[in-house]
Every structure is written in C-alpha cells, then in structure tokens.
Design a protein around this motif. Structure first.
Motif, mmCIF file in Angstrom:
data_model
loop_
_atom_site.group_PDB
_atom_site.id
_atom_site.type_symbol
_atom_site.label_atom_id
_atom_site.label_comp_id
_atom_site.label_asym_id
_atom_site.label_seq_id
_atom_site.Cartn_x
_atom_site.Cartn_y
_atom_site.Cartn_z
ATOM 1 N N LEU A 9 0.825 -1.208 0.000
ATOM 2 C CA LEU A 9 0.000 0.000 0.000
ATOM 3 C C LEU A 9 0.861 1.260 0.000
ATOM 4 N N THR A 13 0.981 3.923 -3.063
ATOM 5 C CA THR A 13 0.722 5.348 -2.841
ATOM 6 C C THR A 13 1.855 6.192 -3.405
ATOM 7 N N TYR A 17 1.756 8.899 -6.493
ATOM 8 C CA TYR A 17 2.270 10.266 -6.362
ATOM 9 C C TYR A 17 3.287 10.578 -7.452
ATOM 10 N N SER A 38 -3.769 11.558 -7.037
ATOM 11 C CA SER A 38 -3.129 10.456 -6.320
ATOM 12 C C SER A 38 -4.131 9.737 -5.418
ATOM 13 N N ALA A 39 -4.935 10.527 -4.695
ATOM 14 C CA ALA A 39 -5.952 9.929 -3.823
ATOM 15 C C ALA A 39 -6.963 9.125 -4.629
ATOM 16 N N VAL A 42 -5.365 5.810 -5.644
ATOM 17 C CA VAL A 42 -5.285 4.896 -4.500
ATOM 18 C C VAL A 42 -6.668 4.355 -4.149
ATOM 19 N N TYR A 56 -5.926 0.278 5.142
ATOM 20 C CA TYR A 56 -5.016 1.290 4.613
ATOM 21 C C TYR A 56 -4.490 2.201 5.713
ATOM 22 N N LYS A 60 -1.206 4.690 5.926
ATOM 23 C CA LYS A 60 -1.401 6.140 6.022
ATOM 24 C C LYS A 60 -0.659 6.705 7.225
#
Length: 228
Positions: A9, A13, A17, A38-39, A42, A56, A60
């Motif tokens: 993950l 991410t 990015y 990017s969000a 994901v 996740y 994070k």
C-alpha cells in the motif's frame, strides 16, 4: 482478490504520487492536482482489490508520520529567503492576520446564513488552517473534529486547484504575495502548490501557513462570539 499488505500500500501510494507528479510537471494544469489524482488512484486500487479503508490506515499513519519532518524542512527555504522576512515583516503579519480573519468570518457567516447547525458552523470556522489546528479549535468550541478535518482537506484541495490560476488572472505576480495568499487560505496543499512555482513562493507559503494557524486560534473566540 487478495487484499494488499502495508508495504504494498505504501509502495502503491508512492507510485501514484510519482506518476501524477510526472504528469503535472509535463503538462501543467490545475486539474493535474497531485493530491486529488493520487488519492483517486489509490481509492480505485483499494476498490479493485477489495482492500477496506481500515487496512489502509497503518500505511497512512506510516506516511503521515513524515509530515512533521517535512514541515520542519520548510525552514530551509525560509532561511534562504530571510532577507524577504526582514523586508516585509509588517506586511506579512498584517496580510496573514487579515486573511485568516476574513476566511473564518466568511465561511462561518455563509454556513450561518445557510441555516447550518451550530456544530457545523463551529467546524467550518478553522477550515483554512492545517488539521492539528482545526481539530483543536473545533473541539474547543463544540464543533465536530472529523468534520473540521474534512473541511480542511476540501479547502486545501480547492485552493491548490484554483488558487494559483486565480491569482494569475487577478494580476498577482509578486512571489511573496502569491506565496502568502496560497499558504494563508489553503495551508499545506497551498504550500505545495507554491513550492511548484518557486522557492520564494514556497517559503512564504510555509510561513503563512504557520502564522495563519496562530492567528486563527487567536481570532477564534471573537469569531465564535460574532457567529454563535
């Protein structure tokens, strides 16, 4: 489909990015926003793999831990442009104070006139500052901290998308003014957008982000009294 592990993950991410950043650098456009795209990538990955959002969270937390060192790192370009601080000290303080107060009162007044409940009004007041400031301010005045955090994210995303183009259309070209405006109204995401324009803009935005948090906390009792 097999759910993703924390290392995967984190890697996904970072890959999202890097990809969006590459696109934004090759074809500069407000819609190529690093945070938003990017969000979205994901989120699509989580849906496609059946990975719940709770899985996740550890990834994070690992990545957001680096926000502290990254924020401290803003002191480097700020130090390089310390001459600007000495030259514009009073205008910087005055403009950021005015911007922070205006952002609070306008957002609160719109929510109030729109018939929003008091807890929503109190949650939207600190929308222009970073999440740690906003959550504590909302909690102090009976707002809803998660809602305040959501308003902060939405404000930062919108500011990063349209802030720079709006300033350009308004004829604002001075790097100090552009950096201060972006940092005051859209905190970290605005600072990231300012850094893409140049080091001077980024350093001013980082300073404005911090000052806006302080001024918002100071002005909050008055804003609550006026709107409560």
């Amino acid at each position: 489909m097999r759910q993703l592990t924390v290392p995967l993950l984190v890697a996904a991410t970072l890959a999202a990015y890097v990809l969006v950043r590459w696109l934004a650098m090759r074809r500069p456009h407000p819609l190529f926003n690093v945070v938003v795209l990017s969000a979205a990538l994901v989120a699509c990955l989580l849906l496609a793999t059946g990975t719940p959002l709770s899985d996740y969270a550890p990834a994070k937390d690992l990545m957001t831990f680096l926000l502290g060192p990254a924020t401290v790192g803003l002191a480097v370009p700020l130090y390089r442009h310390r001459t600007l601080l000495r030259l514009y000290a009073l205008p910087i303080l005055a403009s950021v104070a005015a911007g922070a107060a205006t952002a609070m009162l306008c957002a609160g007044a719109i929510a109030r006139l729109g018939g929003m409940p008091r807890e929503v009004v109190m949650s939207i007041l600190p929308k222009g500052v970073s999440i740690p400031f906003a959550v504590e301010i909302a909690r102090l005045y009976d707002g809803v901290p998660p809602l305040a955090a959501a308003f902060v994210v939405a404000t930062g995303t919108l500011g990063a998308l349209v802030g720079a183009p709006f300033l350009t259309r308004a004829g604002v070209e001075d790097p100090v003014a552009r950096g201060l405006a972006l940092g005051t109204v859209s905190h970290a995401q605005g600072t990231a957008a300012a850094l893409q324009e140049g080091e001077a803009q980024g350093s001013m935005a980082g300073l404005a982000m911090i000052l806006a948090g302080v001024f918002t906390a100071l002005f909050a009792p008055l804003a609550v009294w006026l709107l409560g």
